[in-house]
Enzyme design. Structure first.
Site, PDB file in Angstrom:
ATOM      1  CG  ASP A 193     -35.499  23.090 -38.332  1.00 52.59           C
ATOM      2  OD1 ASP A 193     -35.435  23.609 -37.203  1.00 52.59           O
ATOM      3  OD2 ASP A 193     -34.886  22.059 -38.660  1.00 52.59           O
ATOM      4  CG  HIS A 220     -33.121  29.688 -30.388  1.00 52.65           C
ATOM      5  ND1 HIS A 220     -31.830  29.650 -30.814  1.00 52.65           N
ATOM      6  CD2 HIS A 220     -33.129  30.489 -29.290  1.00 52.65           C
ATOM      7  CE1 HIS A 220     -31.062  30.368 -30.007  1.00 52.65           C
ATOM      8  NE2 HIS A 220     -31.838  30.884 -29.067  1.00 52.65           N
TER       9      HIS A 220
HETATM   10  P1  ADQ Z   1     -32.691  21.965 -33.042  1.00 55.99           P
HETATM   11  O1  ADQ Z   1     -34.132  21.668 -33.326  1.00 55.99           O
HETATM   12  O2  ADQ Z   1     -32.050  21.110 -32.050  1.00 55.99           O
HETATM   13  O3  ADQ Z   1     -32.472  23.501 -32.663  1.00 55.99           O
HETATM   14  P2  ADQ Z   1     -30.621  22.195 -35.221  1.00 55.99           P
HETATM   15  O4  ADQ Z   1     -30.510  23.620 -35.556  1.00 55.99           O
HETATM   16  O5  ADQ Z   1     -30.480  21.320 -36.418  1.00 55.99           O
HETATM   17  O6  ADQ Z   1     -31.971  21.803 -34.517  1.00 55.99           O
HETATM   18  O7  ADQ Z   1     -29.477  21.836 -34.197  1.00 55.99           O
HETATM   19  C1  ADQ Z   1     -29.233  20.515 -33.820  1.00 55.99           C
HETATM   20  C2  ADQ Z   1     -27.805  20.407 -33.293  1.00 55.99           C
HETATM   21  O8  ADQ Z   1     -27.656  19.134 -32.674  1.00 55.99           O
HETATM   22  C3  ADQ Z   1     -26.766  20.512 -34.401  1.00 55.99           C
HETATM   23  O9  ADQ Z   1     -25.715  21.328 -33.957  1.00 55.99           O
HETATM   24  C4  ADQ Z   1     -26.306  19.060 -34.589  1.00 55.99           C
HETATM   25  O10 ADQ Z   1     -24.974  18.916 -34.967  1.00 55.99           O
HETATM   26  C5  ADQ Z   1     -26.504  18.491 -33.205  1.00 55.99           C
HETATM   27  N1  ADQ Z   1     -26.730  17.040 -33.308  1.00 55.99           N
HETATM   28  C6  ADQ Z   1     -27.732  16.412 -33.946  1.00 55.99           C
HETATM   29  N2  ADQ Z   1     -27.581  15.085 -33.858  1.00 55.99           N
HETATM   30  C7  ADQ Z   1     -26.454  14.857 -33.159  1.00 55.99           C
HETATM   31  C8  ADQ Z   1     -25.774  13.682 -32.732  1.00 55.99           C
HETATM   32  N3  ADQ Z   1     -26.224  12.466 -32.987  1.00 55.99           N
HETATM   33  N4  ADQ Z   1     -24.650  13.856 -32.020  1.00 55.99           N
HETATM   34  C9  ADQ Z   1     -24.194  15.084 -31.731  1.00 55.99           C
HETATM   35  N5  ADQ Z   1     -24.790  16.229 -32.100  1.00 55.99           N
HETATM   36  C10 ADQ Z   1     -25.910  16.112 -32.805  1.00 55.99           C
HETATM   37  C11 ADQ Z   1     -33.326  24.652 -32.448  1.00 55.99           C
HETATM   38  C12 ADQ Z   1     -34.260  25.006 -33.616  1.00 55.99           C
HETATM   39  C13 ADQ Z   1     -33.472  25.165 -34.902  1.00 55.99           C
HETATM   40  C14 ADQ Z   1     -32.368  26.217 -34.719  1.00 55.99           C
HETATM   41  C15 ADQ Z   1     -31.543  25.936 -33.460  1.00 55.99           C
HETATM   42  C16 ADQ Z   1     -30.591  27.078 -33.136  1.00 55.99           C
HETATM   43  O11 ADQ Z   1     -35.261  23.998 -33.763  1.00 55.99           O
HETATM   44  O12 ADQ Z   1     -34.324  25.536 -35.986  1.00 55.99           O
HETATM   45  O13 ADQ Z   1     -31.514  26.188 -35.835  1.00 55.99           O
HETATM   46  O14 ADQ Z   1     -32.395  25.760 -32.319  1.00 55.99           O
HETATM   47  O15 ADQ Z   1     -31.260  28.293 -33.063  1.00 55.99           O
END
Ligand code: ADQ
Length: 478
Positions: free
Chosen positions: A366, A158
């Site tokens: 990312d 991921h």
């Molecule tokens: P993450 O590093 O966690 O994921 P991201 O892809 O942005 O990063 O996902 C974060 C998730 O958390 C999003 O769905 C977002 O809506 C949710 N989120 C953030 N803040 C929140 C809040 N305050 N309340 C509720 N929900 C919240 C890892 C990798 C990424 C990759 C994903 C999926 O680092 O690059 O995109 O896995 O493969």
């Protein structure tokens, strides 16, 4: 013929049916698990002294079983907080300055992968599709082979896969990549990550890149492909017009008193470029007097991995930077930056995105970044906001036509892009949003899952004998 059973392995399992909470990963997998029936296996989230002899905890949800194991407190330190999050996480995000190497982390990581594989193996059938997720379980595939599983075995990373020049700083880098070669299919978020992996196989392990995304190292031929992860875009756009979203949207508009809102939503992590983003916003206020008093930044940053010192320091730095900028520019009726560390429901989040004229997705690195896609899905197509997107996010590959691309290390570039976004005419906003809607609504979580499983299903089920030979050799360590 019925589809083969799906077995998913990931650090944390679920949620399966809580549509209000599940993110991209869970949505895609839950869909496939519901349809095919299957098993989702991983860590329970608990640490317990008796974990080594503890039972697997199971929960049945319709056709899917959730099965989890505890870690011991030592395993939690060495496997999760240590090797996974102090060594591999920063390394794969190109942050050599933050990497900690420790032989004991390494040994514990392998031991946990082995223990989990040995507990899972007796539950597997040779015609299953086993799909292992992320950097916690690089060596799980090799251990499953050792434990006698000969069926199809896929892995998806991921997060980014850094270039070989960076990855070789890890003392066991050769071992880890050889272990990945035990999988039949290795998936990455982007072509850049895939090419970095292939370059490692070729330059470091004397392998060869073959046609059709395949790579050969010694006797092993593995397919390595990019499968960009997506979101449930239709579902998320419905959340954005739900009453809960509407309440949040309205509340934010009231608070902003007509000023445009800029939003950032990230787990509090140094890869997300949160402090750099605040400095870009400061530069905007510093260099463009007309913006003072005229724009609000809301940064939502739920705490993660708070046990690790680097993350605690980041929190202090984020709060100090926001405090300093507020102290420098605030007036009686305006505070430029608001920081929140609260979690929101998916519907509330969708409303927050919809209220924001600009979304700042500016990670230093990312894998994909699902926030960028959620922001696009939540917008009103008739009056959408603007996405500022880091050139170092995996999402760039699909969204660069519509987003304003930025270099998160350069505050002047961030300030310029912010000004451009805040003054962008509606027609351009609509055109750019439309260019991003297409990939977001077609490259969904379900599509991601199906295309990976289709590729894995195409692997012939019988693996050659040498694939079950030991994959770790002491001589590989350097
Ligand atoms: P993450 O590093 O966690 O994921 P991201 O892809 O942005 O990063 O996902 C974060 C998730 O958390 C999003 O769905 C977002 O809506 C949710 N989120 C953030 N803040 C929140 C809040 N305050 N309340 C509720 N929900 C919240 C890892 C990798 C990424 C990759 C994903 C999926 O680092 O690059 O995109 O896995 O493969």
């Amino acid at each position: 013929m019925s589809e083969p059973r799906l077995v998913v392995v990931s650090n944390r399992v679920g949620p399966l049916d809580d549509e209000g909470k599940a993110g991209g990963l869970a949505v895609g997998l839950a869909d496939a698990l519901r349809r095919r029936g299957g098993l989702w296996f991983g860590w329970s989230g608990d640490a317990d002294e008796g974990a080594l002899t503890g039972d697997i905890k199971t929960e049945q949800h319709g056709t899917t079983e959730l099965a989890t194991l505890d870690l011991t407190p030592e395993e939690l330190d060495g496997f999760y907080l240590g090797y996974s999050n102090r060594s591999l996480w920063p390394l794969l995000h190109y942050r050599l300055d933050l990497v900690q190497f420790d032989r004991s982390f390494d040994a514990t990581y392998r031991a946990v992968n082995k223990r989990f594989a040995e507990r899972l193996a007796p539950r597997l059938r040779q015609d299953d599709l086993v799909w292992v997720h992320d950097y916690h379980f690089f060596t799980m595939g090799a251990e499953l082979r050792q434990a006698g599983y000969l069926g199809r075995l896929g892995f998806f990373l991921h997060i980014p896969f850094c270039p070989p020049e960076v990855f070789t700083a890890l003392p066991a880098s050769h071992d880890l990549v050889r272990a990945l070669l035990a999988y039949d299919l290795v998936g990455f978020q982007t072509e850049t990550d895939r090419l970095n992996f292939v370059a490692f196989c070729v330059r470091e392990l004397g392998g060869e890149a073959l046609a059709d995304d395949r790579v050969r190292v010694g006797d092993r031929i593995v397919r390595a492909s990019a499968f960009p992860i997506g979101i449930d875009a239709e579902g998320f756009s419905r959340f954005a017009v739900s009453p809960e979203a509407g309440e949040h949207e309205e509340m934010l508009r009231d608070i902003a008193k007509g000023r445009p809102l800029v939003v950032g939503v990230d787990r509090l992590d140094y890869t997300k470029g949160i402090v750099e983003r605040l400095l870009g916003f400061e530069r905007l206020l510093e260099t463009r007097e007309e913006m003072r008093g005229g724009v609000n930044l809301l940064q939502i940053a739920p705490l993660s991995r708070a046990e690790l010192e680097t993350y605690a320091e980041l929190r202090t730095e984020m709060e100090a930077t926001a405090g300093r900028v507020n102290g420098r520019f605030a007036s009686l009726d305006w505070t430029p930056i608001q920081i929140m560390t609260t979690g929101f429901t998916r519907r509330a989040l969708a409303g927050i995105y919809r209220a924001a004229r600009v979304c700042l997705v500016t990670p230093l690195r990312d894998g994909m970044n699902l926030v960028a896609k959620e922001y696009v899905a939540a917008q009103d197509p008739g009056d959408p906001g603007v996405l500022l997107l880091s050139r170092f996010a995996g999402a760039r590959a699909e969204l660069e036509e519509g987003a304003l691309l930025v270099n998160p290390y350069n505050p002047d570039n961030l300030a310029e892009a912010l000004q451009r976004a805040l003054t962008m005419p509606k027609a351009e906003r609509i055109r750019r949003h439309d260019a991003m809607r297409r990939p977001v609504f077609s490259g969904t979580a379900t599509r991601w899952c199906e295309s990976f499983l289709e590729a894995l299903g195409a692997v012939p089920p019988d693996v050659p004998e040498e694939a079950s030979a030991p994959l770790f050799k002491a001589s590989d360590r350097h």
